[in-house]
Design an enzyme around this catalytic site. Structure first.
Site, PDB file in Angstrom:
ATOM      1  N   HIS A   1       3.327   1.946   2.093  1.00  0.00           N
ATOM      2  CA  HIS A   1       3.844   2.407   3.392  1.00  0.00           C
ATOM      3  C   HIS A   1       5.364   2.286   3.471  1.00  0.00           C
ATOM      4  O   HIS A   1       5.976   1.478   2.782  1.00  0.00           O
ATOM      5  CB  HIS A   1       3.144   1.716   4.579  1.00  0.00           C
ATOM      6  CG  HIS A   1       3.525   0.293   4.830  1.00  0.00           C
ATOM      7  ND1 HIS A   1       2.711  -0.585   5.497  1.00  0.00           N
ATOM      8  CD2 HIS A   1       4.645  -0.433   4.520  1.00  0.00           C
ATOM      9  CE1 HIS A   1       3.304  -1.758   5.603  1.00  0.00           C
ATOM     10  NE2 HIS A   1       4.468  -1.687   5.016  1.00  0.00           N
TER      11      HIS A   1
ATOM     12  N   ASN B   1       0.819  -1.213   0.000  1.00  0.00           N
ATOM     13  CA  ASN B   1       0.000   0.000   0.000  1.00  0.00           C
ATOM     14  C   ASN B   1       0.858   1.271   0.000  1.00  0.00           C
ATOM     15  O   ASN B   1       0.354   2.361   0.214  1.00  0.00           O
ATOM     16  CB  ASN B   1      -0.955   0.003   1.201  1.00  0.00           C
ATOM     17  CG  ASN B   1      -0.223   0.014   2.540  1.00  0.00           C
ATOM     18  OD1 ASN B   1       1.007   0.055   2.585  1.00  0.00           O
ATOM     19  ND2 ASN B   1      -0.967  -0.017   3.635  1.00  0.00           N
TER      20      ASN B   1
ATOM     21  N   GLU C   1       1.360   4.207   7.454  1.00  0.00           N
ATOM     22  CA  GLU C   1       0.333   3.770   6.510  1.00  0.00           C
ATOM     23  C   GLU C   1      -0.173   4.973   5.710  1.00  0.00           C
ATOM     24  O   GLU C   1       0.080   6.129   6.088  1.00  0.00           O
ATOM     25  CB  GLU C   1      -0.820   3.111   7.292  1.00  0.00           C
ATOM     26  CG  GLU C   1      -0.403   1.927   8.169  1.00  0.00           C
ATOM     27  CD  GLU C   1      -0.073   0.650   7.379  1.00  0.00           C
ATOM     28  OE1 GLU C   1       0.271   0.733   6.181  1.00  0.00           O
ATOM     29  OE2 GLU C   1      -0.143  -0.438   7.985  1.00  0.00           O
TER      30      GLU C   1
HETATM   31  P1  PGA Z   1       8.280  -6.926   3.187  1.00  0.00           P
HETATM   32  O1  PGA Z   1       7.690  -5.662   3.900  1.00  0.00           O
HETATM   33  O2  PGA Z   1       9.729  -6.677   3.000  1.00  0.00           O
HETATM   34  O3  PGA Z   1       8.011  -8.057   4.129  1.00  0.00           O
HETATM   35  O4  PGA Z   1       7.546  -7.077   1.888  1.00  0.00           O
HETATM   36  C1  PGA Z   1       8.073  -4.403   3.443  1.00  0.00           C
HETATM   37  C2  PGA Z   1       7.262  -3.373   4.162  1.00  0.00           C
HETATM   38  O5  PGA Z   1       6.103  -3.639   4.523  1.00  0.00           O
HETATM   39  O6  PGA Z   1       7.783  -2.263   4.368  1.00  0.00           O
END
Ligand code: PGA
Length: 258
Positions: free
Chosen positions: A145, A143, A150
């Protein structure tokens, strides 16, 4: 929406393994030359390959974190540091165990602080006292973030307790086998991240393609927290081909050949 005075440098490499190699080389180089005395660290699946390579180097004696101070981006709220799914446990397991780092110099937000507002202010103060973050490593959520900022997070936000988006809790369910993902976390703010001298965002896999395109080509807006990096003069994105799939030819064309 804001103007975008800067565009992050973009490197598109064939595989997640290549992303890890390149990122590890940049980080190790910055540590060795004293340009990363204070490292901002990320957790999640994306940096695992980087930490594996850095750990191998430390075991081989070709890299030392002895003089390095670290600050992690975030930590789940409501679980103790020694919980196996905490980000403190992740860091100990994947990087610090192989390291000669002084554990007293490794910092993560406290997810169990009795006074979270005070603890967040203390975290900011510790970063400041350490001289600020020289190099901040980031992943990106599906998304958009960064850290646990968020969509909707203010660009001037600082370390604080935040609710996690349902999509983030679903994406991280694998970290909590047989349990539920906490509903809240403590995260550095976008303002905290933008204060780092240098930023390195890593992305791999098709699930990140849309977020990366929004970050680099969409409006600079809190609706896509990672777009804030276009307000930073020294940000680099290293991604694999799958994560770059939704980028326009113009953006891809600006990336140097690997
Ligand atoms: P991920 O998470 O490396 O597990 O994909 C990245 C994030 O949510 O910032």
């Amino acid at each position: 929406m804001q103007d975008s005075p800067f565009q992050p440098r973009l490197m598109v490499l064939p595989t997640p393994g290549d992303v890890a190699q390149k990122a590890a080389a940049l980080i190790a180089g910055a540590v060795r030359t004293g340009r990363a005395r204070v490292l901002g660290l990320a957790t999640g699946r994306t940096p695992l390959g980087v930490y594996t390579i850095l750990s191998q180097e430390m075991r081989a004696g070709t890299l030392s974190l002895a003089g390095t101070t670290t600050f992690n981006l975030d930590e789940y709220a409501g679980i103790p540091a020694d919980h196996p799914s905490s980000y403190r446990s992740y860091m100990n397991r994947h990087l610090f165990a192989a390291s000669d780092i002084d554990m007293a110099r490794t910092h993560l937000p406290d997810g169990m602080a009795p006074d979270p507002v005070r603890a967040a202010a203390d975290y900011e103060a510790m970063i400041e006292t350490a001289g600020g973050i020289d190099l901040q490593i980031l992943g990106i959520g599906q998304n958009g973030h960064i850290g646990f900022n968020e969509p909707g997070s203010r660009f001037d936000s600082r370390t604080r307790i935040v609710p996690l988006a349902p999509s983030t809790r679903a994406a991280n369910a694998g970290d909590f086998p047989g349990g539920t993902v906490p509903e809240k976390a403590v995260t550095m703010g976008i303002g905290t991240i933008l204060a780092a001298k240098k930023i390195l965002l890593l992305a791999s896999g098709p699930a990140k393609a849309e977020a990366l395109a929004a970050m680099l080509e969409g409006p600079v807006t809190p609706a896509c927290p990672a777009s804030a990096l276009r307000l930073h003069p020294d940000a680099t994105v290293i991604c694999d081909t799958a994560a770059a799939a939704r980028l326009s030819p113009a953006t891809r064309g600006a990336a140097p050949a690997p």
